[in-house]
Motif scaffolding. Structure first.
Motif, PDB file in Angstrom:
ATOM      1  N   LEU A 360     -44.707  69.999  15.941  1.00 11.59           N
ATOM      2  CA  LEU A 360     -43.422  70.011  16.644  1.00 11.59           C
ATOM      3  C   LEU A 360     -42.492  71.023  15.999  1.00 11.59           C
ATOM      4  O   LEU A 360     -42.456  71.158  14.771  1.00 11.59           O
ATOM      5  N   ASP A 361     -41.721  71.728  16.843  1.00  5.80           N
ATOM      6  CA  ASP A 361     -40.753  72.716  16.365  1.00  5.80           C
ATOM      7  C   ASP A 361     -39.321  72.312  16.714  1.00  5.80           C
ATOM      8  O   ASP A 361     -38.412  73.148  16.630  1.00  5.80           O
ATOM      9  N   VAL A 362     -39.109  71.054  17.121  1.00  2.00           N
ATOM     10  CA  VAL A 362     -37.774  70.593  17.487  1.00  2.00           C
ATOM     11  C   VAL A 362     -37.453  69.325  16.710  1.00  2.00           C
ATOM     12  O   VAL A 362     -38.336  68.669  16.163  1.00  2.00           O
ATOM     13  N   ALA A 363     -36.161  69.005  16.685  1.00  2.00           N
ATOM     14  CA  ALA A 363     -35.689  67.802  16.001  1.00  2.00           C
ATOM     15  C   ALA A 363     -34.826  67.000  16.962  1.00  2.00           C
ATOM     16  O   ALA A 363     -34.306  67.527  17.958  1.00  2.00           O
ATOM     17  N   VAL A 364     -34.671  65.733  16.659  1.00  5.46           N
ATOM     18  CA  VAL A 364     -33.839  64.863  17.492  1.00  5.46           C
ATOM     19  C   VAL A 364     -32.406  65.382  17.494  1.00  5.46           C
ATOM     20  O   VAL A 364     -31.852  65.753  16.449  1.00  5.46           O
ATOM     21  N   GLY A 365     -31.809  65.395  18.672  1.00  2.00           N
ATOM     22  CA  GLY A 365     -30.444  65.879  18.830  1.00  2.00           C
ATOM     23  C   GLY A 365     -30.338  67.348  19.158  1.00  2.00           C
ATOM     24  O   GLY A 365     -29.246  67.843  19.456  1.00  2.00           O
ATOM     25  N   GLN A 366     -31.443  68.062  19.143  1.00  3.22           N
ATOM     26  CA  GLN A 366     -31.416  69.503  19.401  1.00  3.22           C
ATOM     27  C   GLN A 366     -31.353  69.766  20.900  1.00  3.22           C
ATOM     28  O   GLN A 366     -32.074  69.166  21.691  1.00  3.22           O
ATOM     29  N   ALA A 367     -30.481  70.668  21.305  1.00  3.05           N
ATOM     30  CA  ALA A 367     -30.386  71.082  22.703  1.00  3.05           C
ATOM     31  C   ALA A 367     -31.461  72.122  22.997  1.00  3.05           C
ATOM     32  O   ALA A 367     -31.730  73.002  22.179  1.00  3.05           O
ATOM     33  N   VAL A 368     -32.091  71.990  24.155  1.00  8.43           N
ATOM     34  CA  VAL A 368     -33.160  72.917  24.539  1.00  8.43           C
ATOM     35  C   VAL A 368     -32.907  73.400  25.960  1.00  8.43           C
ATOM     36  O   VAL A 368     -32.257  72.730  26.768  1.00  8.43           O
ATOM     37  N   ASP A 369     -33.424  74.576  26.231  1.00  4.88           N
ATOM     38  CA  ASP A 369     -33.423  75.127  27.584  1.00  4.88           C
ATOM     39  C   ASP A 369     -34.815  74.990  28.175  1.00  4.88           C
ATOM     40  O   ASP A 369     -35.786  74.707  27.468  1.00  4.88           O
ATOM     41  N   ALA A 370     -34.923  75.210  29.465  1.00  5.15           N
ATOM     42  CA  ALA A 370     -36.239  75.248  30.085  1.00  5.15           C
ATOM     43  C   ALA A 370     -37.027  76.419  29.495  1.00  5.15           C
ATOM     44  O   ALA A 370     -36.606  77.563  29.589  1.00  5.15           O
ATOM     45  N   GLY A 371     -38.142  76.095  28.839  1.00  2.00           N
ATOM     46  CA  GLY A 371     -38.936  77.123  28.193  1.00  2.00           C
ATOM     47  C   GLY A 371     -38.719  77.227  26.699  1.00  2.00           C
ATOM     48  O   GLY A 371     -39.393  78.031  26.042  1.00  2.00           O
ATOM     49  N   SER A 372     -37.815  76.431  26.130  1.00  5.76           N
ATOM     50  CA  SER A 372     -37.627  76.449  24.675  1.00  5.76           C
ATOM     51  C   SER A 372     -38.882  75.910  23.995  1.00  5.76           C
ATOM     52  O   SER A 372     -39.530  74.996  24.495  1.00  5.76           O
ATOM     53  N   PRO A 373     -39.248  76.472  22.837  1.00  6.42           N
ATOM     54  CA  PRO A 373     -40.470  76.026  22.164  1.00  6.42           C
ATOM     55  C   PRO A 373     -40.345  74.587  21.667  1.00  6.42           C
ATOM     56  O   PRO A 373     -39.359  74.232  21.014  1.00  6.42           O
ATOM     57  N   LEU A 374     -41.363  73.777  22.000  1.00  8.97           N
ATOM     58  CA  LEU A 374     -41.427  72.401  21.500  1.00  8.97           C
ATOM     59  C   LEU A 374     -42.406  72.276  20.343  1.00  8.97           C
ATOM     60  O   LEU A 374     -42.182  71.515  19.414  1.00  8.97           O
ATOM     61  N   GLY A 375     -43.529  72.999  20.422  1.00  8.06           N
ATOM     62  CA  GLY A 375     -44.557  72.895  19.396  1.00  8.06           C
ATOM     63  C   GLY A 375     -45.841  73.543  19.870  1.00  8.06           C
ATOM     64  O   GLY A 375     -45.834  74.386  20.783  1.00  8.06           O
ATOM     65  N   LEU A 376     -46.970  73.115  19.268  1.00  8.74           N
ATOM     66  CA  LEU A 376     -48.262  73.700  19.579  1.00  8.74           C
ATOM     67  C   LEU A 376     -49.241  72.624  19.991  1.00  8.74           C
ATOM     68  O   LEU A 376     -49.172  71.474  19.537  1.00  8.74           O
ATOM     69  N   ALA A 377     -50.184  73.010  20.851  1.00  6.80           N
ATOM     70  CA  ALA A 377     -51.277  72.132  21.236  1.00  6.80           C
ATOM     71  C   ALA A 377     -52.271  72.033  20.081  1.00  6.80           C
ATOM     72  O   ALA A 377     -52.200  72.812  19.119  1.00  6.80           O
ATOM     73  N   PRO A 378     -53.216  71.076  20.120  1.00  9.06           N
ATOM     74  CA  PRO A 378     -54.213  70.977  19.043  1.00  9.06           C
ATOM     75  C   PRO A 378     -54.974  72.278  18.846  1.00  9.06           C
ATOM     76  O   PRO A 378     -55.174  73.049  19.798  1.00  9.06           O
ATOM     77  N   GLN A 379     -55.414  72.507  17.624  1.00 11.20           N
ATOM     78  CA  GLN A 379     -56.073  73.770  17.282  1.00 11.20           C
ATOM     79  C   GLN A 379     -57.370  73.967  18.058  1.00 11.20           C
ATOM     80  O   GLN A 379     -57.715  75.087  18.433  1.00 11.20           O
TER      81      GLN A 379
END
Length: 402
Positions: A360-379
């Motif tokens: 995950l590349d986000v934290a609770v309370g963080q504002a995001v836009d459509a397309g903002s990075p959330l994280g990565l799928a499994p390797q």
């Protein structure tokens, strides 16, 4: 039958009968599947390029620092997905070239058998001197017959060999296409590596800024973890988080303290603001969180017999996962049976759940836009699921894609 007549019969049977008897079955379905994969990858590449350009323009026009940073991160994530789609397109091109080459190899193999017969017959004729044909009884008649058959067969032979040469040229073109696809894949991998490094650095900066800007974000994150431990299942977790979000919104609508006016006589009682009626508009610019084939549709029965509350996508290994719509992260962390998940709270009572992430590349309370990075799928790749809910009720996300 004398030998020249046998040779003439072999020539006629081998070449005139080839199309009807020696055609190998072609695996058209494999070629069509490879073509469909190539078309899908190219469409994903075009969509990601368009999103990246749109977000880059928004970032350049934005004057607000936070919005500018979010748009820049979303644009970079779109460029990462564009590079991933470029790799998928190169792999599909290679698969398509290989499928066509296998089909062509079968066709060439079918043509090699009569070609071997022809070569053997011609070799036998060249070994027989013409002087012996004049000395052997009946040989002149056989020779005339053979020449007549050859006169009628040679045009067909030329036609068949012309088609064979064309197939050989096509085989060389397919080899060149395969080499180009491998080269494009290497270039796309290098671009992906560079953009992913930039995105990781930018996402870390955004998380740090979000924690510094929101003083209560840590408390909210701890509360979300407690709710995750207490919730029986994912549905109950979402319901409790939505309830907490509704309470937070109602508190935000309460009037603040009224400043004492300089002239008490001119003081007036400020009217309590009334909350506007809740709209039902879904999130704008809603999109899939990751590029991939839909492996499970909304409402389909799973292995346990339970209906799918969302959709599942087969993601590439370490594929970039983004926020499907603009909003606020109300949960980000591991949840039993679902890997790492992110829950984004949108406006007007809408909520998105993205499950199956490896990081995950986000934290609770963080504002995001459509397309903002959330994280990565499994390797190693795997399913990334998306659920969209309106006031707690699951709806089909595909109906709201923009």
């Amino acid at each position: 039958m004398r030998r020249p007549a046998v040779i003439a019969g072999l020539l006629a049977a081998a070449w005139l009968g080839l199309p009807a008897t020696a055609q190998a079955p072609a695996r058209i379905d494999t070629v069509e599947d490879a073509q469909a994969a190539l078309d899908a990858a190219r469409q994903q590449q075009r969509n990601a390029r368009a999103r990246g350009e749109r977000l880059e323009q928004r970032a350049s026009r934005s004057r607000e620092t936070a919005q500018k940073a979010r748009s820049a991160a979303a644009a970079l994530a779109a460029r990462v997905q564009q590079a991933e789609a470029g790799i998928a397109a190169a792999e599909a091109r290679l698969q398509l070239a290989n499928s066509k080459r296998r089909k062509l190899d079968r066709e060439l193999a079918a043509r090699r058998a009569p070609l071997a017969h022809l070569a053997g017959a011609l070799q036998s004729m060249t070994r027989r001197p013409l002087s012996l044909s004049a000395l052997q009884p009946g040989s002149l008649r056989d020779l005339v017959y053979t020449r007549a058959v050859l006169d009628s067969t040679i045009p067909v032979v030329r036609e068949r060999t012309a088609a064979l040469r064309s197939q050989l040229d096509r085989a060389r073109a397919l080899e060149a296409e395969a080499r180009a696809a491998v080269s494009d894949r290497r270039d796309s991998e290098a671009t992906l590596l560079q953009r992913r490094k930039q995105l990781v650095a930018l996402a870390a900066q955004e998380r740090l800024k979000a924690r510094q800007a929101a003083g209560g974000a840590d408390r909210e994150a701890q509360r979300a973890l407690v709710l995750a431990e207490q919730a029986i299942d994912l549905d109950q977790l979402v319901a409790r988080l939505e309830s907490a979000g509704s309470l937070r919104k109602r508190l935000a609508l309460l009037p603040g303290p009224v400043a004492r006016p300089a002239n008490p006589a001119a003081a007036t009682i400020s009217a309590t603001p009334r909350p506007q009626p809740s709209a039902t508009q879904p999130p704008q610019q809603y999109q899939l969180p990751v590029a991939g084939r839909i492996s499970a549709g909304f409402g389909e029965a799973g292995a346990s017999g339970q209906r799918q509350a969302g959709i599942a996508l087969d993601a590439r290994g370490s594929g970039q996962v983004v926020a499907p719509g603009a909003g606020r992260v109300i949960f980000a962390g591991p949840y039993r049976g679902f890997g790492r998940i992110a829950i984004v709270e949108h406006a007007n009572g809408w909520t998105s759940l993205v499950t199956g992430l490896a990081s995950l590349d986000v934290a609770v309370g963080q504002a995001v836009d459509a397309g903002s990075p959330l994280g990565l799928a499994p390797q190693q790749g795997g399913e990334v699921a998306l659920e969209l809910r309106q006031d707690g009720e699951p709806v089909n996300p595909l109906d709201y894609l923009r």
